[in-house]
Design a protein around this motif. Sequence first.
Motif, short mmCIF file in Angstrom:
data_model
loop_
_atom_site.label_atom_id
_atom_site.label_comp_id
_atom_site.label_asym_id
_atom_site.label_seq_id
_atom_site.Cartn_x
_atom_site.Cartn_y
_atom_site.Cartn_z
N TYR A 73 0.83 -1.20 0.00
CA TYR A 73 0.00 0.00 0.00
C TYR A 73 0.87 1.25 0.00
N ALA A 74 1.89 1.26 0.83
CA ALA A 74 2.77 2.43 0.91
C ALA A 74 3.48 2.69 -0.41
N LYS A 75 3.81 1.63 -1.13
CA LYS A 75 4.51 1.77 -2.40
C LYS A 75 3.60 2.33 -3.50
N LEU A 76 2.31 1.96 -3.46
CA LEU A 76 1.41 2.27 -4.57
C LEU A 76 0.42 3.40 -4.30
N CYS A 77 0.18 3.74 -3.05
CA CYS A 77 -0.94 4.64 -2.74
C CYS A 77 -0.77 6.05 -3.29
N ASP A 78 0.45 6.45 -3.58
CA ASP A 78 0.68 7.80 -4.09
C ASP A 78 0.76 7.85 -5.62
N LYS A 79 0.51 6.72 -6.28
CA LYS A 79 0.58 6.68 -7.74
C LYS A 79 -0.81 6.83 -8.36
N ALA A 80 -0.81 7.16 -9.65
CA ALA A 80 -2.07 7.27 -10.40
C ALA A 80 -1.81 6.93 -11.86
N THR A 86 -6.63 6.04 -9.00
CA THR A 86 -5.72 5.75 -7.89
C THR A 86 -5.94 4.35 -7.32
N LEU A 87 -4.98 3.94 -6.49
CA LEU A 87 -5.09 2.65 -5.82
C LEU A 87 -6.33 2.61 -4.92
N ASP A 88 -6.57 3.67 -4.18
CA ASP A 88 -7.72 3.68 -3.27
C ASP A 88 -9.04 3.50 -4.03
N GLU A 89 -9.13 4.07 -5.22
CA GLU A 89 -10.33 3.87 -6.03
C GLU A 89 -10.43 2.42 -6.50
N PHE A 119 -0.39 -0.41 -11.09
CA PHE A 119 -0.57 -1.09 -9.80
C PHE A 119 -0.29 -2.59 -9.91
N ALA A 120 0.65 -2.94 -10.77
CA ALA A 120 0.97 -4.35 -11.01
C ALA A 120 1.44 -5.08 -9.77
N ASP A 121 2.07 -4.37 -8.84
CA ASP A 121 2.56 -5.02 -7.62
C ASP A 121 1.43 -5.63 -6.79
N LEU A 122 0.22 -5.12 -6.97
CA LEU A 122 -0.94 -5.70 -6.29
C LEU A 122 -1.77 -6.55 -7.26
N PHE A 123 -1.98 -6.05 -8.47
CA PHE A 123 -2.83 -6.78 -9.42
C PHE A 123 -2.22 -8.12 -9.84
N ASP A 124 -0.91 -8.17 -10.02
CA ASP A 124 -0.28 -9.43 -10.47
C ASP A 124 -0.50 -10.59 -9.51
#
Length: 417
Positions: A73-80, A86-89, A119-124
């Motif tokens: 979460y910390a790695k991806l939450c600031d990306k879009a 965003t990740l939160d969405e 967000f591949a680090d979560l989706f993969d």
Amino acid sequence: MASSFARILSSKRNVGILSLVGAGSLTVGLLLNREQHVSAGAQVRRVYPPSAEYPDLRKHNNCMASHLTPAVYAKLCDKATPNGYTLDEAIQTGVDNPGHPFIKTVGMVAGDEETYEVFADLFDPVIMERHNGYDPRKMKHPTDLDASKIRSGLFDEKYVLSSRVRTGRSIRGLSLPPACTRAERREVERVVIDALGGLRGDLAGKYYSLTQMTEEEQQQLIDDHFLFDKPVSPLLTCAGMARDWPDARGIWHNNEKTFLVWVNEEDHTRVISMEKGGNMKRVFERFCKGLQEVERLIQEKGWEFMWNERLGYVLTCPSNLGTGLRAGVHVTLPRLSKDPRFPKILDNLRLQKRGTGGVDTAAVGSTFDISNLDRLGQSEVQLVQTVIDGVNYLIECEKRLEKGQDIKIPAPISQFK
């Protein structure tokens, strides 16, 4: 005319915002370079640290919750994404819906094609869990719409009541339903109905807009069981798929009512071939013919479907990546369904069962909707053949039980061939 309006379809998303009042009516055309506003992986401004924003997932049972660690979460939450998704969405539907009574849900959706990369680090890892080990970084997805390869596609209609094949397709360059603007949603509708209007022969038909259909048309679609309602499942509403309902939603079907396209429901399009009885081969032949013809007509207008060799056809929910295909039958199995070995037989055949009312329903009596479990890593032909072979095995088991004979649990079939 809208058809002559400039469209930019590169993977970098230099796409325009199209404002439409209705299908084919362009009132405002404003080309904006979205990379001027946000680029893939751009930083999202935050007041609080990721540790303060991390969702409470302690009571959750979905794929997203199983893989979203505080570090991820910390790695991806600031990306879009380039569209600002965003990740939160992406994870909101999984945060709001801890579990499901019948299945383990995915718990996240894509807002655009780039979601799967940013967000591949979560989706993969979610994709690997949902698709039984398919590794999107190392494996390639096959596509095959040659229906002539199908064998033994005619079921015993004493047991099989109806046959159906469906999939989804997304228009490249336009955001997916969880994140699309009103203008993008209307543009999807315009692009799709423009293409469908070019279908001829046994595929020729008519489009029915949910905002413009008459009461008589609405009642007929209800009687035909074609009409889809405003999403009420929290899995969909929490993902933003019911926004602005019913704007730019509709149903197209051919004159024979055997080939349907839903527009702007859970995906840009849902393509369905179906008929009463057990002729799955004919249903799949129509499915392949119609799908390929729609794609050709869309490409003639300068558009294309979202696709890549790792994920196959890109759709809103990761569970539908690859083929997006679900080939199913309504089949009556009064004896086999009561046998304790039934769940294991289905599992080994890579099949799933649900109620005839859909994913949110339990079976009524002894009639089930039986379909393929897999979507990604095998081609359309392979998955339909898996259903044909598997359902024929189930019917043979039912016949043996009718005669008082024993049945066997088949050996597990391989998912990736």
